[in-house]
Design an enzyme around this catalytic site. Structure first.
Site, PDB file in Angstrom:
ATOM      1  N   TYR A 231      -2.512   0.822  10.284  1.00 49.19           N
ATOM      2  CA  TYR A 231      -3.059  -0.535  10.383  1.00 49.19           C
ATOM      3  C   TYR A 231      -3.708  -0.760  11.754  1.00 49.19           C
ATOM      4  CZ  TYR A 231      -0.416  -1.424   6.119  1.00 49.19           C
ATOM      5  OH  TYR A 231       0.072  -1.368   4.838  1.00 49.19           O
TER       6      TYR A 231
ATOM      7  N   ASN B  48       8.464   1.415  10.697  1.00 47.70           N
ATOM      8  CA  ASN B  48       7.458   2.166   9.937  1.00 47.70           C
ATOM      9  C   ASN B  48       6.247   2.485  10.823  1.00 47.70           C
ATOM     10  OD1 ASN B  48       5.751   3.298   8.057  1.00 47.70           O
ATOM     11  ND2 ASN B  48       6.069   1.727   6.498  1.00 47.70           N
TER      12      ASN B  48
ATOM     13  N   GLU C 272       3.039  -7.734   6.343  1.00 47.83           N
ATOM     14  CA  GLU C 272       4.305  -7.426   7.004  1.00 47.83           C
ATOM     15  C   GLU C 272       4.571  -5.935   6.880  1.00 47.83           C
ATOM     16  OE1 GLU C 272       5.024 -10.026   4.461  1.00 47.83           O
ATOM     17  OE2 GLU C 272       4.957 -11.717   5.852  1.00 47.83           O
TER      18      GLU C 272
ATOM     19  N   LEU D  17       0.888  -1.170   0.000  1.00 50.13           N
ATOM     20  CA  LEU D  17       0.000   0.000   0.000  1.00 50.13           C
ATOM     21  C   LEU D  17       0.915   1.205   0.000  1.00 50.13           C
ATOM     22  CD1 LEU D  17      -2.830   1.382   0.667  1.00 50.13           C
ATOM     23  CD2 LEU D  17      -2.122   1.257   3.045  1.00 50.13           C
ATOM     24  N   ALA D  18       0.694   2.140  -0.884  1.00 52.63           N
ATOM     25  CA  ALA D  18       1.550   3.332  -0.900  1.00 52.63           C
ATOM     26  C   ALA D  18       0.798   4.506  -1.510  1.00 52.63           C
ATOM     27  CB  ALA D  18       2.833   3.081  -1.693  1.00 52.63           C
TER      28      ALA D  18
HETATM   29  C1  LIG Z   1       1.543   4.411   5.047  1.00 51.06           C
HETATM   30  C2  LIG Z   1       0.882   5.345   4.026  1.00 51.06           C
HETATM   31  C3  LIG Z   1       0.211   4.512   2.942  1.00 51.06           C
HETATM   32  C4  LIG Z   1      -0.194   6.164   4.774  1.00 51.06           C
HETATM   33  O1  LIG Z   1      -0.850   6.976   3.802  1.00 51.06           O
HETATM   34  P1  LIG Z   1      -1.406   8.424   4.180  1.00 51.06           P
HETATM   35  O2  LIG Z   1      -2.306   8.841   3.090  1.00 51.06           O
HETATM   36  O3  LIG Z   1      -0.283   9.320   4.532  1.00 51.06           O
HETATM   37  O4  LIG Z   1      -2.207   8.101   5.519  1.00 51.06           O
HETATM   38  P2  LIG Z   1      -3.518   8.842   6.039  1.00 51.06           P
HETATM   39  O5  LIG Z   1      -3.379  10.310   5.873  1.00 51.06           O
HETATM   40  O6  LIG Z   1      -4.704   8.178   5.464  1.00 51.06           O
HETATM   41  O7  LIG Z   1      -3.422   8.523   7.590  1.00 51.06           O
HETATM   42  C5  LIG Z   1      -3.888   7.265   8.046  1.00 51.06           C
HETATM   43  C6  LIG Z   1      -3.258   6.965   9.382  1.00 51.06           C
HETATM   44  O8  LIG Z   1      -1.853   6.823   9.227  1.00 51.06           O
HETATM   45  C7  LIG Z   1      -1.215   7.314  10.404  1.00 51.06           C
HETATM   46  N1  LIG Z   1      -0.410   8.464  10.036  1.00 51.06           N
HETATM   47  C8  LIG Z   1      -0.467   9.211   8.906  1.00 51.06           C
HETATM   48  N2  LIG Z   1       0.495  10.143   8.919  1.00 51.06           N
HETATM   49  C9  LIG Z   1       1.156   9.980  10.084  1.00 51.06           C
HETATM   50  C10 LIG Z   1       2.271  10.620  10.675  1.00 51.06           C
HETATM   51  N3  LIG Z   1       2.913  11.634  10.068  1.00 51.06           N
HETATM   52  N4  LIG Z   1       2.697  10.173  11.882  1.00 51.06           N
HETATM   53  C11 LIG Z   1       2.082   9.150  12.503  1.00 51.06           C
HETATM   54  N5  LIG Z   1       1.021   8.488  11.976  1.00 51.06           N
HETATM   55  C12 LIG Z   1       0.574   8.919  10.805  1.00 51.06           C
HETATM   56  C13 LIG Z   1      -2.318   7.706  11.356  1.00 51.06           C
HETATM   57  O9  LIG Z   1      -2.660   6.573  12.127  1.00 51.06           O
HETATM   58  C14 LIG Z   1      -3.440   8.047  10.411  1.00 51.06           C
HETATM   59  O10 LIG Z   1      -4.688   7.904  10.997  1.00 51.06           O
HETATM   60  P3  LIG Z   1      -5.369   9.169  11.726  1.00 51.06           P
HETATM   61  O11 LIG Z   1      -5.389  10.250  10.692  1.00 51.06           O
HETATM   62  O12 LIG Z   1      -6.711   8.658  12.093  1.00 51.06           O
HETATM   63  O13 LIG Z   1      -4.478   9.491  12.882  1.00 51.06           O
HETATM   64  C15 LIG Z   1       1.908   6.362   3.433  1.00 51.06           C
HETATM   65  O14 LIG Z   1       2.570   7.003   4.491  1.00 51.06           O
HETATM   66  C16 LIG Z   1       2.940   5.713   2.531  1.00 51.06           C
HETATM   67  O15 LIG Z   1       2.735   5.530   1.330  1.00 51.06           O
HETATM   68  N6  LIG Z   1       4.111   5.374   3.100  1.00 51.06           N
HETATM   69  C17 LIG Z   1       5.207   4.786   2.335  1.00 51.06           C
HETATM   70  C18 LIG Z   1       4.882   3.386   1.922  1.00 51.06           C
HETATM   71  C19 LIG Z   1       4.571   2.503   3.112  1.00 51.06           C
HETATM   72  O16 LIG Z   1       5.225   2.562   4.142  1.00 51.06           O
HETATM   73  N7  LIG Z   1       3.543   1.651   2.934  1.00 51.06           N
HETATM   74  C20 LIG Z   1       3.150   0.685   3.933  1.00 51.06           C
HETATM   75  C21 LIG Z   1       3.937  -0.562   3.716  1.00 51.06           C
HETATM   76  S1  LIG Z   1       3.456  -1.857   4.851  1.00 51.06           S
END
Ligand SMILES: CC(C)(COP(=O)(O)OP(=O)(O)OC[C@H]1O[C@@H](n2cnc3c(N)ncnc32)[C@H](O)[C@@H]1OP(=O)(O)O)[C@@H](O)C(=O)NCCC(=O)NCCS
Length: 162
Positions: A119, A112, A107, A73-74
């Site tokens: 999750y 992270n 995983e 997921l990204a």
């Molecule tokens: C993980 C990822 C998909 C989250 O996407 P995102 O659009 O930024 O996330 P969202 O804005 O929808 O936030 C969802 C939740 O993520 C967490 N989150 C998002 N940004 C955060 C930050 N800066 N610090 C801590 N938690 C955070 C929170 O739990 C948040 O929920 P909340 O808003 O209810 O607190 C994104 O950061 C990403 O692509 N990361 C790189 C790839 C990766 O690590 N993928 C997962 C592999 S297992």
């Protein structure tokens, strides 16, 4: 008004765009061939979120006999932190559930914290740790698990939690 980022099923035609997002988001990215391969396997569930029809985020999972693994997921870096990852994960879990998946594993890198927080907010629980699972850099994986209520014939496709 906020921008609209539609979600649609992904196909092998999206492999190059997904691989490009992957390279921007991970230090040890899957190669393009890996995405082509996974779209050819049974049980693959792929979604892309788009901006002006260009993928800006993707969800990939495989579901077999009720058990699914989230492969990845990204969200592109410039659009993070505005709820898109959570929206796409919810849509992906709903798609897994709609095809009969009720148990989901994944995983995640031990460092992270953002993904782990996402999750955990969806009900995933830590089930174990795989030592040295990742490369670039070497790192343990946490194994997370989610149980979803099995879909019933009169259900919608929401990802109801058990
Ligand atoms: C993980 C990822 C998909 C989250 O996407 P995102 O659009 O930024 O996330 P969202 O804005 O929808 O936030 C969802 C939740 O993520 C967490 N989150 C998002 N940004 C955060 C930050 N800066 N610090 C801590 N938690 C955070 C929170 O739990 C948040 O929920 P909340 O808003 O209810 O607190 C994104 O950061 C990403 O692509 N990361 C790189 C790839 C990766 O690590 N993928 C997962 C592999 S297992």
């Amino acid at each position: 008004m906020g921008r609209n980022f539609p979600i649609r099923p992904a196909t092998s035609a999206d492999a190059a765009a997904i691989a490009a997002i992957e390279r921007r988001c991970f230090s040890d990215p899957w190669p393009l061939e890996g995405f082509h391969e996974v779209f050819g396997l049974p049980g693959t569930v792929g979604l892309v979120m788009t901006d002006a029809e260009e993928p800006i985020a993707y969800f990939l999972a495989r579901e077999i006999l009720g058990t699914a693994e989230v492969l990845n997921l990204a969200v592109v870096p410039e659009l993070r932190g505005r709820g898109l990852g959570a929206e796409l994960l919810d849509a992906g879990l709903a798609a897994v559930r709609a095809r009969g998946g009720s148990e989901v594993f994944l995983e995640v890198r031990a460092s992270n914290i953002v993904a782990q927080s996402l999750y955990a907010g969806r009900g995933f629980q830590t089930e174990g740790r795989r030592r040295g699972y990742y490369r670039h850099p070497d790192e343990d994986a946490l194994v997370l698990r989610l149980l979803m209520a099995p879909v019933r014939s009169n259900d919608g496709d929401g990802a109801a939690l058990v």
